[in-house]
Motif scaffolding. Structure first.
Motif, PDB file in Angstrom:
ATOM      1  N   ARG A 102       0.803  -1.215   0.000  1.00  0.00           N
ATOM      2  CA  ARG A 102       0.000   0.000   0.000  1.00  0.00           C
ATOM      3  C   ARG A 102       0.841   1.273   0.000  1.00  0.00           C
ATOM      4  N   ASP A 103       1.814   1.378   0.895  1.00  0.00           N
ATOM      5  CA  ASP A 103       2.577   2.620   1.007  1.00  0.00           C
ATOM      6  C   ASP A 103       3.370   2.899  -0.263  1.00  0.00           C
ATOM      7  N   ARG A 104       3.980   1.847  -0.827  1.00  0.00           N
ATOM      8  CA  ARG A 104       4.714   2.042  -2.082  1.00  0.00           C
ATOM      9  C   ARG A 104       3.777   2.522  -3.194  1.00  0.00           C
ATOM     10  N   LEU A 105       2.659   1.822  -3.349  1.00  0.00           N
ATOM     11  CA  LEU A 105       1.731   2.156  -4.428  1.00  0.00           C
ATOM     12  C   LEU A 105       1.191   3.575  -4.292  1.00  0.00           C
ATOM     13  N   LEU A 106       0.767   3.944  -3.094  1.00  0.00           N
ATOM     14  CA  LEU A 106       0.243   5.293  -2.898  1.00  0.00           C
ATOM     15  C   LEU A 106       1.324   6.341  -3.119  1.00  0.00           C
ATOM     16  N   GLY A 107       2.554   6.042  -2.722  1.00  0.00           N
ATOM     17  CA  GLY A 107       3.639   6.969  -2.973  1.00  0.00           C
ATOM     18  C   GLY A 107       3.863   7.205  -4.451  1.00  0.00           C
ATOM     19  N   TRP A 108       3.859   6.114  -5.224  1.00  0.00           N
ATOM     20  CA  TRP A 108       4.026   6.264  -6.671  1.00  0.00           C
ATOM     21  C   TRP A 108       2.846   6.997  -7.298  1.00  0.00           C
ATOM     22  N   LEU A 109       1.627   6.594  -6.947  1.00  0.00           N
ATOM     23  CA  LEU A 109       0.430   7.155  -7.580  1.00  0.00           C
ATOM     24  C   LEU A 109       0.190   8.610  -7.208  1.00  0.00           C
ATOM     25  N   SER A 110       0.749   9.055  -6.085  1.00  0.00           N
ATOM     26  CA  SER A 110       0.589  10.465  -5.711  1.00  0.00           C
ATOM     27  C   SER A 110       1.296  11.395  -6.686  1.00  0.00           C
ATOM     28  N   ALA A 111       2.193  10.826  -7.505  1.00  0.00           N
ATOM     29  CA  ALA A 111       2.951  11.643  -8.461  1.00  0.00           C
ATOM     30  C   ALA A 111       2.235  11.824  -9.793  1.00  0.00           C
ATOM     31  N   SER A 112       1.067  11.202  -9.986  1.00  0.00           N
ATOM     32  CA  SER A 112       0.357  11.308 -11.262  1.00  0.00           C
ATOM     33  C   SER A 112       0.118  12.764 -11.643  1.00  0.00           C
ATOM     34  N   VAL A 113       0.492  13.123 -12.868  1.00  0.00           N
ATOM     35  CA  VAL A 113       0.332  14.511 -13.323  1.00  0.00           C
ATOM     36  C   VAL A 113      -0.924  14.712 -14.159  1.00  0.00           C
ATOM     37  N   ASP A 114      -1.642  13.627 -14.463  1.00  0.00           N
ATOM     38  CA  ASP A 114      -2.814  13.763 -15.331  1.00  0.00           C
ATOM     39  C   ASP A 114      -4.068  13.996 -14.488  1.00  0.00           C
ATOM     40  N   LEU A 115      -4.427  15.259 -14.363  1.00  0.00           N
ATOM     41  CA  LEU A 115      -5.654  15.630 -13.661  1.00  0.00           C
ATOM     42  C   LEU A 115      -6.668  16.212 -14.650  1.00  0.00           C
ATOM     43  N   SER A 116      -6.667  15.691 -15.868  1.00  0.00           N
ATOM     44  CA  SER A 116      -7.490  16.267 -16.934  1.00  0.00           C
ATOM     45  C   SER A 116      -8.906  15.722 -16.983  1.00  0.00           C
ATOM     46  N   MET A 117      -9.189  14.673 -16.236  1.00  0.00           N
ATOM     47  CA  MET A 117     -10.473  13.999 -16.371  1.00  0.00           C
ATOM     48  C   MET A 117     -11.311  14.198 -15.113  1.00  0.00           C
ATOM     49  N   VAL A 118     -11.627  13.145 -14.386  1.00  0.00           N
ATOM     50  CA  VAL A 118     -12.408  13.272 -13.152  1.00  0.00           C
ATOM     51  C   VAL A 118     -11.730  14.246 -12.195  1.00  0.00           C
ATOM     52  N   ALA A 119     -10.427  14.117 -12.059  1.00  0.00           N
ATOM     53  CA  ALA A 119      -9.681  14.910 -11.081  1.00  0.00           C
ATOM     54  C   ALA A 119      -9.612  16.391 -11.409  1.00  0.00           C
ATOM     55  N   SER A 120     -10.033  16.776 -12.617  1.00  0.00           N
ATOM     56  CA  SER A 120     -10.004  18.204 -12.960  1.00  0.00           C
ATOM     57  C   SER A 120     -10.935  19.008 -12.061  1.00  0.00           C
ATOM     58  N   ALA A 121     -11.918  18.334 -11.460  1.00  0.00           N
ATOM     59  CA  ALA A 121     -12.895  19.030 -10.613  1.00  0.00           C
ATOM     60  C   ALA A 121     -12.322  19.441  -9.266  1.00  0.00           C
ATOM     61  N   PHE A 122     -11.171  18.887  -8.893  1.00  0.00           N
ATOM     62  CA  PHE A 122     -10.664  19.123  -7.548  1.00  0.00           C
ATOM     63  C   PHE A 122      -9.805  20.373  -7.443  1.00  0.00           C
ATOM     64  N   GLY A 123      -9.368  20.923  -8.572  1.00  0.00           N
ATOM     65  CA  GLY A 123      -8.600  22.161  -8.557  1.00  0.00           C
ATOM     66  C   GLY A 123      -7.229  22.032  -7.908  1.00  0.00           C
ATOM     67  N   LEU A 124      -6.606  20.866  -8.013  1.00  0.00           N
ATOM     68  CA  LEU A 124      -5.322  20.626  -7.380  1.00  0.00           C
ATOM     69  C   LEU A 124      -4.166  20.937  -8.331  1.00  0.00           C
ATOM     70  N   ASP A 125      -2.980  21.083  -7.782  1.00  0.00           N
ATOM     71  CA  ASP A 125      -1.777  21.299  -8.571  1.00  0.00           C
ATOM     72  C   ASP A 125      -1.395  19.985  -9.237  1.00  0.00           C
ATOM     73  N   PRO A 126      -1.373  19.898 -10.562  1.00  0.00           N
ATOM     74  CA  PRO A 126      -1.060  18.625 -11.218  1.00  0.00           C
ATOM     75  C   PRO A 126       0.323  18.085 -10.865  1.00  0.00           C
ATOM     76  N   LEU A 127       1.230  18.982 -10.500  1.00  0.00           N
ATOM     77  CA  LEU A 127       2.603  18.571 -10.229  1.00  0.00           C
ATOM     78  C   LEU A 127       2.884  18.344  -8.756  1.00  0.00           C
ATOM     79  N   SER A 128       1.919  18.621  -7.897  1.00  0.00           N
ATOM     80  CA  SER A 128       2.164  18.465  -6.463  1.00  0.00           C
ATOM     81  C   SER A 128       0.839  18.338  -5.721  1.00  0.00           C
ATOM     82  N   HIS A 129       0.403  17.095  -5.542  1.00  0.00           N
ATOM     83  CA  HIS A 129      -0.841  16.882  -4.800  1.00  0.00           C
ATOM     84  C   HIS A 129      -0.731  15.653  -3.906  1.00  0.00           C
ATOM     85  N   GLY A 130       0.489  15.303  -3.523  1.00  0.00           N
ATOM     86  CA  GLY A 130       0.684  14.168  -2.636  1.00  0.00           C
ATOM     87  C   GLY A 130       0.395  14.475  -1.182  1.00  0.00           C
TER      88      GLY A 130
END
Length: 279
Positions: free
Chosen positions: A182-210
């Motif tokens: 779990r910790d490894r996977l969440l650490g890796w996935l927190s780096a995702s830069v693609d917030l163009s779809m569902v995540a676009s609604a959250f208004g987060l920084d694509p480069l830093s949202h961990g």
């Protein structure tokens, strides 16, 4: 009253039904893993790079068990090279540690890093890891290729929103079957830069949202191909969470703007409820 801001699940269902040229599979779960919204959640659709999530699960397992040495870099080769998404193809370094490759896959869906990792851990091992999660209808089928032929798998990956949202519900649970990885996977996935779809609604920084921003923390994996948009993830506040999978497939027309707008509505519906949880 219908809330066109995305707060009304009924209105969202009607919108999905109204897009006849697009096939959807959607599933949203609450922090307990219970389904709160679904639209054809058991339909198997193409998911493009979302299937790389199962590769990351197996890489995390092999690292945890010492089957994949963390300190032995993996070499890229011309045979595994592929165009399209990724950063490694532009870098001078010829070999990277497995965890560095996993970060590239999670952050930018790096195709070359995907192929090198898959070559090392094996597609059969990825399939076993997928089955061990109780997943029967979602899978990574092949390595990334510039072209597909009758001799190769028809598509990179496919899946259902029900199963894929369930994987992220597992990642969000401290008592999940993925607790070791779990910790490894969440650490890796927190780096995702693609917030163009569902995540676009959250208004987060694509480069830093961990770390929490606006009270929200996000982990997601997306997939994009011709006629495919898919976003699966976990978003949470200190008091509430949603795991989700939203997959859209189409063939003839190009409804991308409408598809992306509808995916954002799913995000807004979740955000509205998460915002209420922190008031």
């Amino acid at each position: 009253m219908t809330d066109h801001s995305g707060g009304d699940w009924t209105a969202l269902a009607e919108r999905l039904d109204g897009m006849g040229e697009v096939r959807w599979s959607v599933c949203v779960r609450d922090g307990d893993g219970q389904v709160v919204f679904a639209h054809r959640p058991d339909d198997v659709l193409s998911t493009a790079s979302v299937g790389k999530l199962f590769l990351l699960v197996e890489v995390a397992r092999q690292l945890d068990e010492g089957l994949l040495p963390a300190d032995v870099p993996l070499q890229r080769t011309d045979e595994l090279a592929v165009g399209d998404s990724g950063l490694w193809q532009y870098l001078k370094v010829e070999a990277l540690a497995p965890e560095d490759l996993a970060v590239l896959v999670a952050a930018v869906s790096d195709n070359l890093a995907t192929n090198v990792l898959l070559h090392r851990v094996g597609l059969d091992a990825v399939h076993r890891a997928t089955a061990n999660l109780g997943i029967a209808r979602s899978a990574l089928h092949d390595r990334v290729r510039d072209q597909r032929t009758p001799a190769t798998a028809e598509r990179l990956s496919s899946g259902t929103a029900f199963e894929l949202s369930g994987v992220f519900a597992e990642l969000g649970s401290a008592n999940a079957s993925l607790v070791r990885e779990r910790d490894r996977l969440l650490g890796w996935l927190s780096a995702s830069v693609d917030l163009s779809m569902v995540a676009s609604a959250f208004g987060l920084d694509p480069l830093s949202h961990g770390e929490p921003d606006r009270g929200l923390t996000l982990w997601n994996k997306t997939g994009t191909d011709a006629g495919v948009r898919a976003d699966v993830g976990l978003v949470r506040t200190a008091d509430a969470a949603f795991s989700y999978a939203v997959i859209a497939n189409w063939r003839a027309s190009d409804p991308r703007d409408e598809v992306l707008g509808t995916m954002a509505e799913v995000g807004r519906a979740m955000k509205q409820r998460l915002d209420a949880s922190v008031r």
